[in-house]
Motif scaffolding. Structure first.
Motif, PDB file in Angstrom:
ATOM      1  N   MET A 123      -2.981   3.509  -3.285  1.00 52.45           N
ATOM      2  CA  MET A 123      -2.319   4.705  -2.592  1.00 52.45           C
ATOM      3  C   MET A 123      -1.618   5.224  -3.669  1.00 52.45           C
ATOM      4  SD  MET A 123       0.782   4.176   0.470  1.00 52.45           S
ATOM      5  CE  MET A 123      -0.625   3.594   1.487  1.00 52.45           C
ATOM      6  N   THR A 124      -1.591   6.586  -3.560  1.00 49.83           N
ATOM      7  CA  THR A 124      -0.926   7.312  -4.779  1.00 49.83           C
ATOM      8  C   THR A 124       0.765   7.528  -4.465  1.00 49.83           C
ATOM      9  OG1 THR A 124      -3.118   8.507  -4.917  1.00 49.83           O
ATOM     10  CG2 THR A 124      -0.807   9.777  -5.936  1.00 49.83           C
ATOM     11  N   ARG A 125       1.383   7.158  -5.301  1.00 48.68           N
ATOM     12  CA  ARG A 125       2.994   7.273  -5.166  1.00 48.68           C
ATOM     13  C   ARG A 125       3.275   8.492  -5.751  1.00 48.68           C
ATOM     14  NH1 ARG A 125       6.673   2.606  -7.819  1.00 48.68           N
ATOM     15  NH2 ARG A 125       5.744   1.418  -5.884  1.00 48.68           N
ATOM     16  N   ARG A 126       4.235   9.197  -5.006  1.00 51.84           N
ATOM     17  CA  ARG A 126       4.651  10.619  -5.648  1.00 51.84           C
ATOM     18  C   ARG A 126       6.111  10.470  -5.449  1.00 51.84           C
ATOM     19  NH1 ARG A 126       2.143  14.739  -1.828  1.00 51.84           N
ATOM     20  NH2 ARG A 126       2.381  13.391  -0.198  1.00 51.84           N
ATOM     21  N   CYS A 127       6.710  10.326  -6.438  1.00 49.31           N
ATOM     22  CA  CYS A 127       8.134  10.137  -6.517  1.00 49.31           C
ATOM     23  C   CYS A 127       8.837  11.015  -7.580  1.00 49.31           C
ATOM     24  CB  CYS A 127       8.477   8.790  -6.629  1.00 49.31           C
ATOM     25  SG  CYS A 127       7.939   7.502  -5.481  1.00 49.31           S
ATOM     26  N   SER A 128      10.171  11.422  -7.477  1.00 50.14           N
ATOM     27  CA  SER A 128      10.877  12.211  -8.572  1.00 50.14           C
ATOM     28  C   SER A 128      12.075  11.955  -8.098  1.00 50.14           C
ATOM     29  CB  SER A 128      10.469  13.726  -8.515  1.00 50.14           C
ATOM     30  OG  SER A 128      11.078  14.499  -9.335  1.00 50.14           O
TER      31      SER A 128
ATOM     32  N   GLU B  42      14.999  -2.017  -3.262  1.00 51.69           N
ATOM     33  CA  GLU B  42      14.451  -0.920  -4.231  1.00 51.69           C
ATOM     34  C   GLU B  42      13.814  -0.074  -2.953  1.00 51.69           C
ATOM     35  OE1 GLU B  42      11.436   0.579  -7.557  1.00 51.69           O
ATOM     36  OE2 GLU B  42      11.611  -1.467  -7.114  1.00 51.69           O
ATOM     37  N   TYR B  43      14.528   1.332  -3.125  1.00 54.91           N
ATOM     38  CA  TYR B  43      14.150   2.144  -2.086  1.00 54.91           C
ATOM     39  C   TYR B  43      13.244   3.066  -2.811  1.00 54.91           C
ATOM     40  CZ  TYR B  43      18.106   0.453   0.550  1.00 54.91           C
ATOM     41  OH  TYR B  43      19.028  -0.426   1.429  1.00 54.91           O
ATOM     42  N   VAL B  44      11.895   3.176  -2.306  1.00 59.11           N
ATOM     43  CA  VAL B  44      10.781   3.860  -2.990  1.00 59.11           C
ATOM     44  C   VAL B  44      10.128   4.898  -1.885  1.00 59.11           C
ATOM     45  CG1 VAL B  44       8.745   3.884  -4.271  1.00 59.11           C
ATOM     46  CG2 VAL B  44      10.406   2.246  -4.761  1.00 59.11           C
ATOM     47  N   VAL B  45       9.946   6.189  -2.267  1.00 50.55           N
ATOM     48  CA  VAL B  45       8.955   7.066  -1.353  1.00 50.55           C
ATOM     49  C   VAL B  45       7.755   6.982  -1.724  1.00 50.55           C
ATOM     50  CG1 VAL B  45       8.671   9.339  -0.736  1.00 50.55           C
ATOM     51  CG2 VAL B  45      11.129   8.516  -0.888  1.00 50.55           C
ATOM     52  N   GLU B  46       6.814   6.826  -0.762  1.00 50.65           N
ATOM     53  CA  GLU B  46       5.295   6.734  -0.965  1.00 50.65           C
ATOM     54  C   GLU B  46       4.688   7.645   0.019  1.00 50.65           C
ATOM     55  OE1 GLU B  46       3.073   3.285  -2.515  1.00 50.65           O
ATOM     56  OE2 GLU B  46       5.044   1.988  -2.291  1.00 50.65           O
ATOM     57  N   ASP B  47       4.169   8.775  -0.321  1.00 57.53           N
ATOM     58  CA  ASP B  47       3.566   9.585   0.739  1.00 57.53           C
ATOM     59  C   ASP B  47       4.041   9.545   2.062  1.00 57.53           C
ATOM     60  OD1 ASP B  47       1.523  10.286  -1.056  1.00 57.53           O
ATOM     61  OD2 ASP B  47       0.176   8.790  -0.449  1.00 57.53           O
ATOM     62  N   ASP B  48       5.358  10.252   2.042  1.00 54.38           N
ATOM     63  CA  ASP B  48       5.905  10.871   3.312  1.00 54.38           C
ATOM     64  C   ASP B  48       6.417   9.544   3.991  1.00 54.38           C
ATOM     65  OD1 ASP B  48       6.953  12.837   4.750  1.00 54.38           O
ATOM     66  OD2 ASP B  48       5.037  12.862   5.989  1.00 54.38           O
ATOM     67  N   TYR B  49       6.764   8.419   3.621  1.00 55.37           N
ATOM     68  CA  TYR B  49       7.689   7.557   4.123  1.00 55.37           C
ATOM     69  C   TYR B  49       8.281   6.652   3.220  1.00 55.37           C
ATOM     70  CZ  TYR B  49       4.081   4.028   2.618  1.00 55.37           C
ATOM     71  OH  TYR B  49       3.406   3.199   1.927  1.00 55.37           O
TER      72      TYR B  49
ATOM     73  N   VAL C  63       6.687  -3.085   9.147  1.00 55.56           N
ATOM     74  CA  VAL C  63       6.444  -3.783   8.232  1.00 55.56           C
ATOM     75  C   VAL C  63       5.123  -3.197   7.630  1.00 55.56           C
ATOM     76  CG1 VAL C  63       5.837  -6.295   7.405  1.00 55.56           C
ATOM     77  CG2 VAL C  63       7.459  -5.762   9.283  1.00 55.56           C
ATOM     78  N   PRO C  64       4.995  -3.094   6.339  1.00 53.69           N
ATOM     79  CA  PRO C  64       3.833  -2.462   5.864  1.00 53.69           C
ATOM     80  C   PRO C  64       2.423  -3.296   6.250  1.00 53.69           C
ATOM     81  CG  PRO C  64       5.388  -2.470   4.219  1.00 53.69           C
ATOM     82  CD  PRO C  64       5.867  -3.432   5.348  1.00 53.69           C
ATOM     83  N   ALA C  65       1.372  -2.501   6.698  1.00 52.56           N
ATOM     84  CA  ALA C  65       0.135  -3.237   6.838  1.00 52.56           C
ATOM     85  C   ALA C  65      -0.436  -3.922   5.750  1.00 52.56           C
ATOM     86  CB  ALA C  65      -0.845  -2.209   7.174  1.00 52.56           C
ATOM     87  N   ASP C  66      -0.017  -3.714   4.542  1.00 49.46           N
ATOM     88  CA  ASP C  66      -0.479  -4.626   3.415  1.00 49.46           C
ATOM     89  C   ASP C  66       0.390  -5.635   2.810  1.00 49.46           C
ATOM     90  OD1 ASP C  66       1.368  -3.048   2.272  1.00 49.46           O
ATOM     91  OD2 ASP C  66       0.315  -2.129   0.442  1.00 49.46           O
TER      92      ASP C  66
ATOM     93  N   TYR D  27       0.886   5.621  10.716  1.00 48.57           N
ATOM     94  CA  TYR D  27       0.734   4.334  10.098  1.00 48.57           C
ATOM     95  C   TYR D  27      -0.713   4.252   9.625  1.00 48.57           C
ATOM     96  CZ  TYR D  27       1.783  -0.758   9.559  1.00 48.57           C
ATOM     97  OH  TYR D  27       1.829  -2.273   9.318  1.00 48.57           O
ATOM     98  N   TYR D  28      -1.813   4.551  10.346  1.00 47.04           N
ATOM     99  CA  TYR D  28      -3.151   4.685   9.939  1.00 47.04           C
ATOM    100  C   TYR D  28      -3.216   5.607   8.582  1.00 47.04           C
ATOM    101  CZ  TYR D  28      -4.197   3.078  14.764  1.00 47.04           C
ATOM    102  OH  TYR D  28      -4.517   2.511  15.782  1.00 47.04           O
ATOM    103  N   GLU D  29      -2.508   6.660   8.754  1.00 44.71           N
ATOM    104  CA  GLU D  29      -2.549   7.484   7.470  1.00 44.71           C
ATOM    105  C   GLU D  29      -2.120   7.007   6.271  1.00 44.71           C
ATOM    106  OE1 GLU D  29      -0.787  11.149   8.791  1.00 44.71           O
ATOM    107  OE2 GLU D  29      -2.568  11.849   9.802  1.00 44.71           O
ATOM    108  N   PHE D  30      -1.006   6.217   6.384  1.00 44.30           N
ATOM    109  CA  PHE D  30      -0.292   5.629   5.442  1.00 44.30           C
ATOM    110  C   PHE D  30      -1.322   4.477   4.610  1.00 44.30           C
ATOM    111  CE2 PHE D  30       3.814   6.142   7.655  1.00 44.30           C
ATOM    112  CZ  PHE D  30       3.843   7.554   7.264  1.00 44.30           C
ATOM    113  N   PHE D  31      -1.996   3.824   5.398  1.00 42.72           N
ATOM    114  CA  PHE D  31      -2.913   2.573   5.249  1.00 42.72           C
ATOM    115  C   PHE D  31      -4.487   2.904   5.373  1.00 42.72           C
ATOM    116  CE2 PHE D  31       1.332   1.188   6.010  1.00 42.72           C
ATOM    117  CZ  PHE D  31       1.841   0.530   4.658  1.00 42.72           C
TER     118      PHE D  31
END
Length: 738
Positions: free
Chosen positions: A1-6, A120-127, A220-223, A277-281
């Motif tokens: 999964m691509t992480r896009r953070c700034s 740690e609070y991290v943004v990954e693809d819209d969540y 809870v994340p699917a992975d 959720y499906y789109e995230f995973f």
């Protein structure tokens, strides 16, 4: 999964602000000022949370709209740690904050409980993904609940139970819990070694306000499989993960956990939660199967092989001594000729030995002695459903049992005495983690099966993948064997009654499924025995099978829909054993299964006088074949198209009928199933948001079930289309739009 953070405020995916004494860089703040400031994390402007310096949630917004805050519950918001064994909870408040790359990290000493918490609070693809670690400072095994709570004034909102139910929240004094499914008997005695009671069915909690156009989800994340619970409790939307720490774990005295937060569309509620959720995973919710239809075992005896998609290799293949014999006895050439997908059978969650004794052995010491003395005359190289067993040599098989068997709370091996395959057997629940004892020269269940599959897949390239049996039956067991802890990638948890730290064997099974996906990325994972409490074993499976036994399991709308919502667009197989001598039951099974696109097993094909411990003979195929010839073409069409949670369609003025959507498929076709649970036939208007589905120039809807009739489609300028359709009592209409 691509992480896009700034860390850049403008155009950034993750924005961290510090306010109070003017905006300053977070890492430049003096430590003494941290408790006076606020921190805000924002995901692509969809969902934003602001914490005060003490870790309480101060405000939230979705796409700029403020979320109403339950002010009197702010003090209980944010993170709470519960020492389950001591029965004491602490709201975590003494946070220190720092920047870590492109994320916000907070850490707190919870000295009252002897633990430390880092998030740690991290943004990954819209969540927002909250990656945490809990550290035990005592050096003892600890059972801990970690709860994250949002203070929401949800008066007048809806609690999202599942796709079939939404519960009104009258006011902020209301309490509602995540949907739980009762655990059935499973395999073996109902005692302290096996999970009983109820287990939460979905790894998220969600509330929606249609009036305010707001939807909030914690998940809870699917992975990252975890034991979870949650609900809305008097102004708090909260999610809890139940973890254990142990000095014997892979990371001694510390356990990692994860949660996520995101917004969803309130119009579709739980269905939109699933969509996102499906789109995230996508790795878990993609239909990779090239052929759809029924499943069976004795495929060469099937009079209509064009109906069959999945062939489970069964008896007499266990009698084979070579790969060529296995291929021929397992009917692989026949399946290849008819483009049917073949899967070799294995069972990872148990190892067993068959005894010559006339009575079952109940005593643990006698059982272990009998296992050690087991010496069969011939090897059994290849596994099938009936013996549910394969081994190269008796010494290696016993080595596997000794290394892999799970231990009960008495730290001794667990075993199940039972009659199986008409013989007395001792069955040992086992830890199937392929990493188990990776640093030792000892054979385990996971190592054995990986060698087995590499051998089969190398020599029989026609095999489509792996059949992984009995997730539920052997996943129910707790494993208190501490020497297994350090090999687990999944979090430890604890026994719900004794509160002792242990591994859940369902998560060890999850590790074996994930390892198979990684090792054989071009093959399919076909998992059986999945139930509404084993969602994390559904996710890594490409084909999901459940032993429903009879149609009554589909009468409960929560249970009936669970398999589909957990599997998403992937094929679901409903193995069935009973009522195949009753035409009305066969038809009802098909009608209720078609609503969700469940493929029934071609069970009648197993026309052999074997009771398989079910107390009845398997009957001939005549009645089943008559029904399946009517329904398989429609089933194949909708299963290939794939189920989608957001239907973009509804029945005007009637809530009892249920609508599901499949597709668009590769040709752009969209299908709808409409089930009528009422006692009479009804004519209804099915309204479709054709523009949302990019359906243009619709002219008619063709009924694939029951009678190939056609219905005209009327369209409106607002992008909606309407189909007037008739649905008979207790029947499903399958429509293809053209």
């Amino acid at each position: 999964m691509t992480r896009r953070c700034s860390m850049i405020a403008s155009f950034g995916m993750l924005t961290v602000f510090v306010t109070g004494h003017g905006s300053r860089a977070l890492d430049a703040l003096p430590a003494a000022q941290v408790t006076e400031d606020t921190r805000t994390v924002t995901t692509t402007n969809r969902f934003s949370m602001t914490f005060d310096g003490r870790g309480r949630v101060e405000s939230m917004s979705v796409e700029g709209k403020p979320v109403p805050i339950a002010a009197d519950r702010r003090e209980q918001s944010g993170w709470t740690v519960t020492d389950v064994q001591a029965g004491r909870s602490v709201n975590v408040r003494n946070w220190t904050s720092s920047s870590k790359g492109d994320s916000l990290e907070q850490e707190a000493d919870v000295s009252e409980l002897g633990v430390r918490l880092r998030v740690e609070y991290v943004v990954e693809d819209d969540y927002l993904r909250m990656v945490g670690t809990v550290f035990d400072e005592t050096g003892k095994e600890r059972a801990l609940d970690l709860t994250f709570a949002l203070p929401v004034d949800a008066a007048g909102w809806l609690w999202e139970t599942d796709i079939t139910d939404r519960v009104p929240i009258p006011d902020t004094t209301s309490t509602v819990s995540v949907y739980k499914q009762s655990l059935s008997a499973g395999l073996g005695p109902a005692n302290s070694t096996r999970l009983t009671g109820e287990l939460a069915a979905f790894p998220f909690v969600a509330i929606s306000s249609i009036e305010e156009q707001l939807g909030l989800t914690l998940a809870v994340p699917a992975d990252v499989p975890m034991v979870f619970d949650g609900g809305y409790d008097k102004g708090l939307l909260q999610l809890t993960v139940k973890v254990g720490t142990s000095p014997y774990y892979k990371t001694p005295n510390e356990t990692r956990f994860e949660m996520m937060a995101f917004s969803h569309g309130p119009r579709w509620g739980f269905r939109d939660v699933l969509r996102r959720y499906y789109e995230f995973f996508p790795q878990y919710f993609t239909n990779r199967v090239p052929r759809h239809g029924l499943s069976t075992t004795y495929v060469s005896e099937d009079p209509y092989p064009e109906d069959i998609a999945f062939h489970l290799i069964d008896e007499p293949a266990s009698q084979a001594r070579t790969v060529d014999e296995y291929t021929n006895l397992g009917n692989v050439p026949f399946a290849r000729e008819h483009k049917i997908l073949s899967f070799p059978y294995t069972i990872w969650g148990q190892r067993q030995v068959f005894l010559e004794t006339q009575t079952l052995i109940e005593d643990p010491d006698e059982a272990w002695k009998a296992m050690k003395a087991w010496e069969p005359d011939v090897p059994m190289y290849y596994a099938t459903t009936l013996p549910a067993l394969n081994y190269k040599t008796p010494p290696e098989h016993k080595e596997i049992i000794e290394a892999s068997v799970v231990h009960g709370p008495n730290r001794k091996p667990v075993f199940v005495p039972r009659v199986y395959w008409h013989k007395n057997a001792l069955t040992f629940p086992t830890n199937p983690d392929p990493d188990l004892f990776a640093d030792r020269d000892v054979m385990t269940v996971g190592k054995f099966h990986f060698k087995y599959y590499r051998h089969l897949l190398e020599h029989i390239p026609d095999l489509a993948g792996i059949f992984h049996d009995s997730q539920y039956g052997w996943g129910l067991y707790f494993n208190f064997r501490r020497e297994h802890f350090k090999y687990a990638d999944r979090a430890l948890s604890y026994h719900p009654t004794s509160k002792e730290v242990c591994l859940y064997n369902q998560f060890s099974l999850n590790e074996s499924l994930e390892a198979l996906r990684e090792a054989f990325p071009d093959k399919l994972v076909f998992a059986n025995g999945l139930r509404p409490n084993f969602v994390y074993n559904v996710f890594p499976s490409d084909i999901v099978a459940v032993e429903l036994l009879d149609v009554s399991k589909l009468h409960d709308p929560h249970q009936a829909s669970w398999y589909r919502t957990a599997a998403g667009p992937k094929p679901v197989i409903a193995w069935s054993y009973r009522d195949w001598d009753q035409p009305d039951k066969i038809d009802e099974f098909w009608q209720r299964s078609l609503l969700y696109g469940y493929a029934l097993s071609a069970r009648g094909i197993l026309a052999r006088p074997v009771d398989f411990d079910l107390g009845q003979e398997r009957i001939g195929p005549e009645l089943e074949n008559a029904a399946r010839r009517k329904y398989v073409p429609a089933l194949r069409a909708i299963s290939s198209a794939g189920w989608h949670p957001v239907t973009h369609a509804w029945i005007e003025g009637r809530t009892t009928l249920q609508v599901e959507r499949f597709g668009p498929d590769g040709d752009g076709k969209v299908y709808f199933t409409v089930f009528n649970p009422e006692e009479r036939e009804v004519s209804v208007d099915l309204t479709i948001q054709a523009d949302a589905l990019e359906l243009k120039q619709l002219s008619k809807a063709v009924s694939l079930v029951p009678d190939h009739s056609t219905f005209p489609v009327s369209t409106a300028k607002d992008g909606r289309a309407t189909v007037q359709v008739s649905v008979r009592s207790k029947k499903t209409q399958v429509l293809m739009l053209q």
